[in-house]
Design a protein around this motif. Structure first.
Motif, PDB file in Angstrom:
ATOM      1  N   PHE A   9       0.841  -1.196   0.000  1.00 42.63           N
ATOM      2  CA  PHE A   9       0.000   0.000   0.000  1.00 42.63           C
ATOM      3  C   PHE A   9       0.877   1.247   0.000  1.00 42.63           C
ATOM      4  CE2 PHE A   9       0.742  -1.191   4.373  1.00 42.63           C
ATOM      5  CZ  PHE A   9       1.011   0.002   5.017  1.00 42.63           C
ATOM      6  N   TRP A  10       0.296   2.332  -0.469  1.00 36.20           N
ATOM      7  CA  TRP A  10       1.012   3.602  -0.508  1.00 36.20           C
ATOM      8  C   TRP A  10       0.015   4.729  -0.320  1.00 36.20           C
ATOM      9  CZ3 TRP A  10       0.343   0.068  -4.277  1.00 36.20           C
ATOM     10  CH2 TRP A  10      -0.440   0.429  -5.379  1.00 36.20           C
ATOM     11  N   ASP A  11       0.478   5.773   0.338  1.00 28.55           N
ATOM     12  CA  ASP A  11      -0.361   6.936   0.608  1.00 28.55           C
ATOM     13  C   ASP A  11      -0.272   7.882  -0.585  1.00 28.55           C
ATOM     14  OD1 ASP A  11      -1.728   9.093   1.601  1.00 28.55           O
ATOM     15  OD2 ASP A  11      -0.553   9.269   3.446  1.00 28.55           O
ATOM     16  N   TYR A  12      -1.426   8.209  -1.169  1.00 28.26           N
ATOM     17  CA  TYR A  12      -1.439   9.172  -2.265  1.00 28.26           C
ATOM     18  C   TYR A  12      -1.203  10.604  -1.773  1.00 28.26           C
ATOM     19  CZ  TYR A  12      -3.276   5.729  -5.606  1.00 28.26           C
ATOM     20  OH  TYR A  12      -3.441   4.646  -6.444  1.00 28.26           O
ATOM     21  N   THR A  15     -14.724  14.050   3.618  1.00 32.09           N
ATOM     22  CA  THR A  15     -13.352  13.858   3.159  1.00 32.09           C
ATOM     23  C   THR A  15     -12.926  12.420   3.414  1.00 32.09           C
ATOM     24  OG1 THR A  15     -12.491  14.688   5.268  1.00 32.09           O
ATOM     25  CG2 THR A  15     -12.635  16.254   3.446  1.00 32.09           C
ATOM     26  N   ILE A  16     -12.223  11.855   2.438  1.00 32.69           N
ATOM     27  CA  ILE A  16     -11.817  10.452   2.485  1.00 32.69           C
ATOM     28  C   ILE A  16     -10.326  10.360   2.181  1.00 32.69           C
ATOM     29  CG2 ILE A  16     -12.241   8.147   1.541  1.00 32.69           C
ATOM     30  CD1 ILE A  16     -14.909   9.450   0.391  1.00 32.69           C
ATOM     31  N   PRO A  17      -9.498   9.813   3.091  1.00 34.20           N
ATOM     32  CA  PRO A  17      -8.078   9.631   2.787  1.00 34.20           C
ATOM     33  C   PRO A  17      -7.900   8.682   1.602  1.00 34.20           C
ATOM     34  CG  PRO A  17      -8.517   9.294   5.133  1.00 34.20           C
ATOM     35  CD  PRO A  17      -9.840   9.345   4.440  1.00 34.20           C
ATOM     36  N   LEU A  18      -6.964   8.987   0.715  1.00 39.77           N
ATOM     37  CA  LEU A  18      -6.752   8.184  -0.491  1.00 39.77           C
ATOM     38  C   LEU A  18      -5.483   7.345  -0.346  1.00 39.77           C
ATOM     39  CD1 LEU A  18      -7.656  10.818  -3.234  1.00 39.77           C
ATOM     40  CD2 LEU A  18      -9.116   9.055  -2.201  1.00 39.77           C
ATOM     41  N   THR A  19      -5.677   6.040  -0.433  1.00 36.51           N
ATOM     42  CA  THR A  19      -4.570   5.097  -0.300  1.00 36.51           C
ATOM     43  C   THR A  19      -4.652   4.070  -1.413  1.00 36.51           C
ATOM     44  OG1 THR A  19      -4.628   5.333   2.117  1.00 36.51           O
ATOM     45  CG2 THR A  19      -3.453   3.431   1.234  1.00 36.51           C
ATOM     46  N   GLY A  20      -3.532   3.795  -2.049  1.00 44.50           N
ATOM     47  CA  GLY A  20      -3.461   2.719  -3.027  1.00 44.50           C
ATOM     48  C   GLY A  20      -3.150   1.408  -2.324  1.00 44.50           C
ATOM     49  N   ARG A  21      -3.829   0.331  -2.691  1.00 41.85           N
ATOM     50  CA  ARG A  21      -3.610  -0.981  -2.078  1.00 41.85           C
ATOM     51  C   ARG A  21      -3.594  -2.059  -3.150  1.00 41.85           C
ATOM     52  NH1 ARG A  21      -7.452   1.666   0.968  1.00 41.85           N
ATOM     53  NH2 ARG A  21      -6.950   2.074   3.162  1.00 41.85           N
ATOM     54  N   VAL A  55      -2.050  -3.224 -14.013  1.00 43.22           N
ATOM     55  CA  VAL A  55      -1.955  -2.289 -15.138  1.00 43.22           C
ATOM     56  C   VAL A  55      -2.665  -0.982 -14.807  1.00 43.22           C
ATOM     57  CG1 VAL A  55      -2.715  -1.871 -17.515  1.00 43.22           C
ATOM     58  CG2 VAL A  55      -1.648  -4.056 -16.912  1.00 43.22           C
ATOM     59  N   MET A  56      -3.860  -1.080 -14.238  1.00 43.35           N
ATOM     60  CA  MET A  56      -4.620   0.120 -13.906  1.00 43.35           C
ATOM     61  C   MET A  56      -3.941   0.909 -12.786  1.00 43.35           C
ATOM     62  SD  MET A  56      -7.198   1.991 -14.656  1.00 43.35           S
ATOM     63  CE  MET A  56      -8.201   0.903 -15.676  1.00 43.35           C
ATOM     64  N   LEU A  57      -3.467   0.229 -11.751  1.00 43.56           N
ATOM     65  CA  LEU A  57      -2.804   0.913 -10.642  1.00 43.56           C
ATOM     66  C   LEU A  57      -1.543   1.618 -11.106  1.00 43.56           C
ATOM     67  CD1 LEU A  57      -3.309  -1.781  -7.876  1.00 43.56           C
ATOM     68  CD2 LEU A  57      -3.945   0.615  -7.633  1.00 43.56           C
ATOM     69  N   ALA A  58      -0.736   0.935 -11.922  1.00 44.07           N
ATOM     70  CA  ALA A  58       0.505   1.533 -12.412  1.00 44.07           C
ATOM     71  C   ALA A  58       0.211   2.733 -13.312  1.00 44.07           C
ATOM     72  CB  ALA A  58       1.323   0.493 -13.170  1.00 44.07           C
ATOM     73  N   GLY A  59      -0.790   2.593 -14.173  1.00 43.93           N
ATOM     74  CA  GLY A  59      -1.154   3.687 -15.055  1.00 43.93           C
ATOM     75  C   GLY A  59      -1.629   4.910 -14.288  1.00 43.93           C
ATOM     76  N   MET A  60      -2.468   4.683 -13.282  1.00 43.58           N
ATOM     77  CA  MET A  60      -2.976   5.797 -12.498  1.00 43.58           C
ATOM     78  C   MET A  60      -1.878   6.443 -11.656  1.00 43.58           C
ATOM     79  SD  MET A  60      -6.020   6.346 -13.359  1.00 43.58           S
ATOM     80  CE  MET A  60      -5.428   5.825 -14.975  1.00 43.58           C
ATOM     81  N   GLN A  61      -0.950   5.624 -11.151  1.00 36.40           N
ATOM     82  CA  GLN A  61       0.153   6.178 -10.361  1.00 36.40           C
ATOM     83  C   GLN A  61       1.032   7.068 -11.235  1.00 36.40           C
ATOM     84  OE1 GLN A  61       0.451   6.286  -7.320  1.00 36.40           O
ATOM     85  NE2 GLN A  61       2.597   6.548  -6.722  1.00 36.40           N
ATOM     86  N   GLY A  62       1.329   6.608 -12.454  1.00 36.88           N
ATOM     87  CA  GLY A  62       2.122   7.410 -13.363  1.00 36.88           C
ATOM     88  C   GLY A  62       1.410   8.689 -13.759  1.00 36.88           C
TER      89      GLY A  62
END
Length: 406
Positions: free
Chosen positions: A181-184, A269-275, A346-353
């Motif tokens: 996981f990572w904090d956006y 408000t909602i904290p955004l975290t990638g998992r 693929v979607m997570l990597a694309g959105m992170q980039g």
């Protein structure tokens, strides 16, 4: 003790969709949900703050499940265009349904509307047992079955347990599945907004130095749901602003694209975290939706990814059961896991980039993204590919193209 073939932990949109999709497969299904049955949506009441942008692939699944017509009869908003731009810049791209021979690009729908339609459907199905309110309290993984104890003392067995219990999945944690996981470093501020100018059924999103602001059109031509991605401190400050100052800030940051804005709801408000779960399946366990992955909301793909998990698992479980194979064996679940891990990655990597590219006001990055948006908007052949990806048509399991409604 009650015995089932599949026990689904979580009665949200994703878990209910799986339950509905297994009707008629010969599998006995139970849904364990900690909240009581959903309350009906009443015409004329205020819009809920949580909405989803349902793409063509998810619509196809909901049609197959036999709930799409009910959803349309409640409250939905189709949008015909999408527009993305960068503030104070020349970079922009626009998608039009008409240009591609389509009636619409997708629908903005309240999550509770989708869940209500799926709940009503599941509750009527002969192969599905709804256990609510209840929650899993203990799970033991046996060789041939999983043994579960619920919070109300009931005991269940199942050949397969499905974790559709959200981003903080108890089932995933209980199975000791590692999570990357990572904090956006952003929070999403969501609210309902009335605009001076009609939205024209266009979904709009603007990028600027410290934030991303999306206006999603609702059924009322002057009403939008906003998703405002901001650094946490700023999001909390905006949440506390008085209505007048908030309305002014919102209109300015949106380039006055729809004129003056008026806050029509509370602000959440909602904290955004990638998992990203290390495994999407294990012995007698499969993970779906937010229990397996969460993504930044800038592309509106969260629930659509979850629905494609559902579509893939429906196809696999029907195939395995039809062939007389053990649906809970990890060996057989690996095909589902492999396909959905790839799609989510693929979607997570694309959105992170994409997120990193549009972060900040570095002049070189700003020029790069402006040129990129302009080229994508004007070069032949690029927009159809981007649109197909956004509509989820590259992620649709083969069986769903020809599936009949149930």
């Amino acid at each position: 003790m009650q015995s089932f073939d599949v026990v689904i932990a979580g009665g949200g949109m994703v878990g209910l969709a799986l339950a509905c999709g297994l009707q008629g497969s010969g599998l006995r299904v139970a849904v364990v949900e900690s909240y009581p049955p959903v309350q009906p949506v009443i015409a004329g009441e205020e819009y809920a703050l949580r909405v989803s942008a349902i793409n063509a692939a998810s619509e196809r699944l909901l049609q197959h499940l036999g709930v799409w017509r009910h959803i349309l009869d409640m409250r939905t908003s189709p949008y015909q265009e999408m527009e993305v731009w960068e503030r104070d810049s020349f970079g922009r791209i626009r998608f039009s349904a008409a240009e591609h021979g389509l009636e619409y690009l997708g629908h903005i729908i309240e999550n509770r509307v989708i869940r209500e339609a799926l709940w009503k459907k599941a509750d009527r199905l002969s192969d599905v047992t709804m256990l609510a309110p209840a929650a899993l309290q203990q799970v033991a993984w046996g060789e041939n079955e999983a043994f579960m104890t619920l919070s109300d003392g009931r005991m269940l067995t199942a050949r397969l347990v499905v974790g559709a219990d959200g981003a903080h999945s108890w089932l995933r944690q209980h199975a000791d599945i590692p999570l990357t996981f990572w904090d956006y470093e952003h929070h999403a501020l969501v609210a309902a907004i009335r605009t001076e100018e009609p939205h024209g059924r266009v979904a709009r999103q603007v990028f600027y130095g410290e934030g991303i602001l999306a206006f999603l059109p609702l059924a009322d031509p002057h009403l939008c749901s906003i998703v405002w991605s901001l650094p946490g401190e700023i999001a909390e400050q905006y949440k506390q602003l008085n209505h007048k100052r908030f309305n002014q800030q919102l209109a300015v940051d949106f380039d006055l694209r729809l004129g003056q804005c008026e806050l029509m709801s509370e602000r959440l408000t909602i904290p955004l975290t990638g998992r990203y779960a290390r495994n999407f399946a294990a012995h007698r366990l499969a993970l779906l939706g937010d229990a397996a992955h969460t993504i930044h909301p800038l592309a509106g793909q969260g629930v659509n990814l979850g629905f494609m998990d559902v579509a893939e698992l429906i196809g696999e479980l029907r195939r395995l059961h039809g062939q007389g194979k053990d649906i809970g064996q990890h060996f057989y679940l690996r095909r589902y896991e492999r396909r959905r891990k790839h799609g989510a990655a693929v979607m997570l990597a694309g959105m992170q980039g994409f997120r990193q590219l549009f972060d900040g006001n570095n002049p070189a990055k700003k020029l790069l993204r402006d040129v990129g948006l302009s080229l994508a908007d004007n070069l032949p052949g690029i927009k159809p590919k981007l649109l197909r990806q956004a509509m989820g048509l590259n992620d649709l399991p083969d069986w769903l193209y020809s599936a009949e409604k149930i």
